[in-house]
Motif scaffolding. Structure first.
Motif, short mmCIF file in Angstrom:
data_model
loop_
_atom_site.label_atom_id
_atom_site.label_comp_id
_atom_site.label_asym_id
_atom_site.label_seq_id
_atom_site.Cartn_x
_atom_site.Cartn_y
_atom_site.Cartn_z
N LYS A 291 0.83 -1.20 0.00
CA LYS A 291 0.00 0.00 0.00
C LYS A 291 0.86 1.25 0.00
O LYS A 291 0.62 2.19 -0.77
CB LYS A 291 -0.87 -0.01 1.26
CG LYS A 291 -2.07 0.88 1.18
CD LYS A 291 -2.88 0.66 2.43
CE LYS A 291 -3.93 1.73 2.59
NZ LYS A 291 -4.60 1.63 3.87
N CYS A 292 1.89 1.24 0.85
CA CYS A 292 2.67 2.46 1.03
C CYS A 292 3.68 2.69 -0.08
O CYS A 292 3.85 3.78 -0.55
CB CYS A 292 3.43 2.42 2.35
SG CYS A 292 2.32 2.48 3.72
N LYS A 293 4.32 1.62 -0.48
CA LYS A 293 5.48 1.82 -1.34
C LYS A 293 5.12 1.84 -2.82
O LYS A 293 5.56 2.68 -3.58
CB LYS A 293 6.49 0.69 -1.07
CG LYS A 293 7.69 0.66 -1.94
CD LYS A 293 8.62 1.80 -1.65
CE LYS A 293 9.75 1.85 -2.66
NZ LYS A 293 10.54 3.04 -2.52
N PHE A 294 4.27 0.88 -3.21
CA PHE A 294 4.15 0.68 -4.65
C PHE A 294 3.16 1.61 -5.33
O PHE A 294 3.24 1.80 -6.53
CB PHE A 294 3.84 -0.79 -4.94
CG PHE A 294 5.09 -1.61 -4.79
CD1 PHE A 294 5.89 -1.86 -5.87
CD2 PHE A 294 5.50 -2.05 -3.55
CE1 PHE A 294 7.06 -2.58 -5.73
CE2 PHE A 294 6.67 -2.76 -3.41
CZ PHE A 294 7.45 -3.02 -4.50
N LYS A 295 2.23 2.18 -4.60
CA LYS A 295 1.34 3.14 -5.23
C LYS A 295 2.13 4.32 -5.77
O LYS A 295 2.01 4.67 -6.94
CB LYS A 295 0.26 3.59 -4.24
CG LYS A 295 -0.99 2.75 -4.38
CD LYS A 295 -2.10 3.30 -3.57
CE LYS A 295 -3.32 2.40 -3.71
NZ LYS A 295 -4.35 2.76 -2.78
N PRO A 296 2.97 4.96 -4.92
CA PRO A 296 3.77 6.05 -5.47
C PRO A 296 4.72 5.59 -6.56
O PRO A 296 4.96 6.32 -7.53
CB PRO A 296 4.53 6.60 -4.27
CG PRO A 296 4.19 5.76 -3.11
CD PRO A 296 3.13 4.81 -3.49
N LEU A 297 5.24 4.34 -6.41
CA LEU A 297 6.18 3.85 -7.41
C LEU A 297 5.49 3.66 -8.76
O LEU A 297 6.02 4.06 -9.80
CB LEU A 297 6.78 2.52 -6.94
CG LEU A 297 7.90 1.96 -7.79
CD1 LEU A 297 9.11 2.87 -7.75
CD2 LEU A 297 8.27 0.57 -7.34
N ILE A 298 4.27 3.07 -8.70
CA ILE A 298 3.53 2.87 -9.95
C ILE A 298 3.19 4.23 -10.56
O ILE A 298 3.31 4.43 -11.78
CB ILE A 298 2.25 2.04 -9.68
CG1 ILE A 298 2.65 0.58 -9.45
CG2 ILE A 298 1.28 2.11 -10.86
CD1 ILE A 298 1.56 -0.28 -8.91
N ALA A 299 2.78 5.16 -9.69
CA ALA A 299 2.47 6.50 -10.19
C ALA A 299 3.70 7.12 -10.84
O ALA A 299 3.63 7.71 -11.94
CB ALA A 299 1.99 7.38 -9.04
N ALA A 300 4.86 6.94 -10.18
CA ALA A 300 6.10 7.51 -10.73
C ALA A 300 6.48 6.83 -12.04
O ALA A 300 6.89 7.50 -13.00
CB ALA A 300 7.23 7.33 -9.71
N LEU A 301 6.28 5.49 -12.07
CA LEU A 301 6.60 4.75 -13.31
C LEU A 301 5.68 5.17 -14.44
O LEU A 301 6.12 5.36 -15.58
CB LEU A 301 6.46 3.24 -13.05
CG LEU A 301 7.66 2.56 -12.43
CD1 LEU A 301 7.33 1.12 -12.08
CD2 LEU A 301 8.85 2.58 -13.39
N THR A 302 4.38 5.32 -14.10
CA THR A 302 3.41 5.74 -15.12
C THR A 302 3.79 7.11 -15.68
O THR A 302 3.79 7.33 -16.89
CB THR A 302 1.99 5.80 -14.49
OG1 THR A 302 1.78 4.61 -13.75
CG2 THR A 302 0.92 5.93 -15.56
#
Ligand code: SF4
Length: 503
Positions: free
Chosen positions: A460-471
């Motif tokens: 929940k904490c780590k990958f949401k921002p990561l996916i957003a950053a990757l997108t």
């Protein structure tokens, strides 16, 4: 025109699970994040070299995880639900239609693997949380919760050790045939006495079960206990520490239900410190409630290089001024309102816990003899006795810390950190009841619930921002690529034009 859908099942289809499980699916992300290959060498010792092949340890652990992540407390239901979910099948490494392991294999394998396998998984997930910058580790909040055991209070039976001994002794007496048993002549007045053994009322009278005399044959480690708002029943106690920065669980362990928090803390502290020290993090502060307060617990904090914020027990009295006794530190004695000295006499241990020591101060009988307050102040023997904790200095030190402005902040922080985590474990990660028997099995259940909780936090904490950053990065790359293509085309056109002019 109204449409009507007709359905004819296709006989042959080309299907690949990975095409149908979205990239941001929880289990797809978990599969790429969690490497469970360490289980192969860790669990090798539990298997022989010949015979039928066992369940794959990674598949077993993933199925266990699914149970805790999906809040399912039945092994049969875990297998059924997993078979119906494409994302879980993908996570497990199974295809549609491929048969999953039989549900009873799960409980057998759970019993087979030692606690250290589950602890290792917990540490692996903790490591991921630390590597992702989620854990500060310096301040930990600890608390406990009673988790119902898988045994009923009604099933408790009396411990039969003494009964066995008496039966054995009776049998021995019966076998002494050489010596004729001469019946004793009843003494005068004894003949009318009712026989205790034969009294049906006494025999049938049911004694309320208590831990000292009763136990549950199906789960001998479960203990009867209660706390305000909870019914008296068989429980295990989950002791847990939570990082105050991220609310990740850094330690969890099962204890017997009747084991007090204050006696568990000295056992917990080295393990909390050890879990963090593996990642070069020094735990500096421990936040706990009054239940953890004891001289031994405060000493354990110091021994582990930690400072604590633990309120002293409500029964502890730092001053006896309100009772009319002033402490004289120079002579280590109390002085009453009549000026009589209560001198230090001895150290006694508490009747319920020999490790808890108390300091005894007493007045002389002769000093209190003519006192007008004797009736309300002195005891039946005619003198006054005051009992102080032998750890008074430690309690006072802790009280000063708790009553400081920072101590008040820490109290609020503790309850807002650790209590919601227990709420989540109980309501959403299958810890509302221990679905196994025995302390070791209970410990495995608690570790798995904590693993599931930390995984949810991690994704929940780590990958949401990561996916957003990757997108965003992909979008930026696409834009850049389009711009470069346009520039390339423009350059090509101008080059061709220049070439044409030069001819
Ligand atoms: S009873 Fe003894 S200790 Fe109590 S007030 Fe009187 S003199 Fe002091």
């Amino acid at each position: 025109m109204q449409g009507k859908k007709t359905h004819q099942e296709s006989l042959f289809i080309q299907f690949q699970l990975s095409d149908y499980v979205p990239a941001d699916n929880f289990y797809r992300r978990l599969k790429s994040l969690l490497d469970l290959d360490f289980l192969y060498p860790t669990t090798l010792k539990y298997y022989g070299k010949e015979g039928q092949k066992s369940i794959d340890p990674v598949v077993f652990m993933k199925l266990m995880l699914v149970g805790y992540l999906e809040n399912i407390n039945s092994d049969r239901q875990i297998v059924v639900s997993s078979g119906m979910r494409m994302d879980i099948l993908y996570f497990l490494g199974y295809d549609l239609g491929q048969e999953l392991p039989w549900h009873s294999t799960l409980s057998r394998t759970r019993k087979l693997y030692g606690e250290e396998t589950f602890l290792e998984l917990f540490k692996q997930v903790l490591k991921l949380c630390i590597n992702n910058g989620m854990i500060n580790g310096k301040r930990q909040a600890v608390d406990s919760a009673l988790i119902p055991a898988n045994a009923a209070k009604q099933s408790m039976v009396e411990r039969i050790v003494m009964e066995d001994a008496s039966v054995f002794s009776r049998e021995l007496n019966d076998n002494i045939e050489d010596e004729p048993v001469v019946p004793k002549k009843p003494k005068e007045g004894e003949g009318n006495k009712p026989d205790k053994q034969g009294d049906p009322d006494k025999k049938n009278k049911k004694v309320a079960p208590v831990n000292q005399t009763h136990y549950s044959p199906s789960d001998p480690d479960a203990r009867l206990t209660t706390k305000p708002g909870k019914p008296m029943r068989l429980y295990y106690r989950a002791q847990m520490s939570v990082d105050t920065a991220s609310h990740c669980i850094t330690y969890i362990q099962a204890f017997k239900g009747n084991e007090a928090d204050k006696t568990s803390l000295p056992i917990m502290l080295p393990q909390i410190a050890g879990n963090m020290a593996e990642h070069a993090i020094q735990v500096e502060e421990i936040l706990a409630d009054t239940g953890y307060s004891s001289g031994k617990a405060i000493r354990a904090l110091t021994a582990n290089g930690m400072k604590g914020y633990i309120p002293v027990p409500g029964t502890y009295k730092s001053s006896r001024e309100d009772e009319g006794f002033t402490y004289d530190a120079n002579y280590d004695r109390y002085v009453c309102i009549m000026g009589v000295h209560l001198t230090f006499k001895r150290i006694e241990s508490a009747y319920d816990d020999p490790t808890v020591l108390k300091r005894i101060y007493e007045s002389n009988i002769s000093d209190c003899k003519n006192c007008p307050f004797k009736e309300i102040c002195a005891n039946k023997k005619g003198f006054k006795k005051l009992v102080d904790s032998a750890d008074k200095q430690l309690y006072e030190y802790m009280q000063r810390r708790v009553e400081s402005p920072k101590g008040k902040q820490m109290k609020a922080l503790r309850s807002s950190t650790v209590e919601p985590v227990f709420g989540s474990l109980i309501n959403y990660t299958n810890l509302n009841r221990i679905n196994a028997k025995g302390l070791k099995q209970a410990n495995k259940c608690m570790l798995m619930a904590a693993v599931a909780y930390n995984i949810k936090k991690l994704l929940k904490c780590k990958f949401k921002p990561l996916i957003a950053a990757l997108t965003t990065a992909i979008i930026d790359l696409e834009t850049l690529f389009n711009q470069l293509s346009r520039l390339g085309r423009a350059y090509k056109q101008s080059y061709n034009a220049n070439l044409h002019l030069s001819f």
